[in-house]
Design an enzyme around this catalytic site. Structure first.
Site, short mmCIF file in Angstrom:
data_model
loop_
_atom_site.label_atom_id
_atom_site.label_comp_id
_atom_site.label_asym_id
_atom_site.label_seq_id
_atom_site.Cartn_x
_atom_site.Cartn_y
_atom_site.Cartn_z
N CYS A 106 -9.30 -6.95 -1.28
CA CYS A 106 -8.18 -7.88 -1.07
C CYS A 106 -7.40 -7.46 0.17
CB CYS A 106 -7.32 -7.99 -2.31
SG CYS A 106 -6.98 -6.42 -3.12
N CYS A 108 -4.79 -4.62 0.09
CA CYS A 108 -3.89 -3.52 -0.22
C CYS A 108 -3.45 -2.82 1.06
CB CYS A 108 -4.59 -2.51 -1.13
SG CYS A 108 -5.02 -3.21 -2.72
#
Ligand code: FE
Length: 205
Positions: A106, A108
């Protein structure tokens, strides 16, 4: 911390929007409060906290050692902790080692130290390419040409820990104060898509 990686391929933006509407619907947060938090990370924090920690590490060997051994505590000491940055790990660039951070799943990113992630960091091409072909990606996408004898370590965020790179101190900075040094530290150098080693202070100002 209860935050973890999504297991589905939902875009982070959609997840954030869903979470925001849920919080607002449930009366847990107002949109104003959320806007305020986002603007805080975008405008007030940015990557300056990380830059200050790097400058401190460059000038204080004990702090540097602490930062590399227990980044969470060392950053907390400066007040740079909080959402998306409680558990931290810092990797040191050396003459023969270059570190890069990525999140293939994703986006992070260590918010308290580096602010909000840049758009390209969240984009699939960066996430996919950097882990597979780091040397080529650094060269083609960021113009960073690394000698073959420099080992590249790609740190893929895979748990609740957030990563940051400690770049090498640039040339011509011996007389500089910690504050002056902090101004030389770029966000990209702390992600690892820029290398400060060998650069002169003049090039960075
Ligand atoms: Fe992620």
């Amino acid at each position: 911390m209860s935050e973890s990686h999504p297991t589905e391929t939902v875009e982070p933006e959609d997840r954030a929007r869903a979470l925001q509407s849920l919080l607002v619907d449930e009366g847990l947060a107002s949109t104003d409060a959320i806007d305020e938090i986002v603007s805080k990370f975008e405008e007030d924090i940015g990557p300056m906290n990380g830059a200050r920690a790097v400058a401190k590490a460059w000038t204080d060997p004990e702090y540097k050692q602490w930062l590399l051994e227990d980044a969470s505590a060392a950053l907390d000491e400066l007040g740079y902790t909080g959402i998306e940055g409680v558990d931290m790990e810092v990797f040191e660039n050396m003459s023969d080692v270059h570190n890069v951070i990525v999140c293939t799943l994703c986006s992070c990113f260590p918010w308290p130290t580096l602010g909000l992630p840049p758009t390209w960091y969240k984009a699939p091409p960066y996430r996919a390419k950097m882990v597979k072909h780091p040397r080529r990606t650094l060269q083609e996408e960021f113009g960073v040409d690394l000698d073959d004898d420099i080992e590249i370590r790609v740190w893929d965020t895979s748990a609740e820990v957030r990563y940051m790179v400690l770049p090498q101190r640039p040339e011509g900075t011996d007389e500089m104060s910690e504050q002056e040094l902090a101004e030389l530290v770029t966000r990209d150098s702390m992600i690892g898509v820029e290398r400060l080693a060998g650069k002169h202070a003049n090039e960075l100002q």
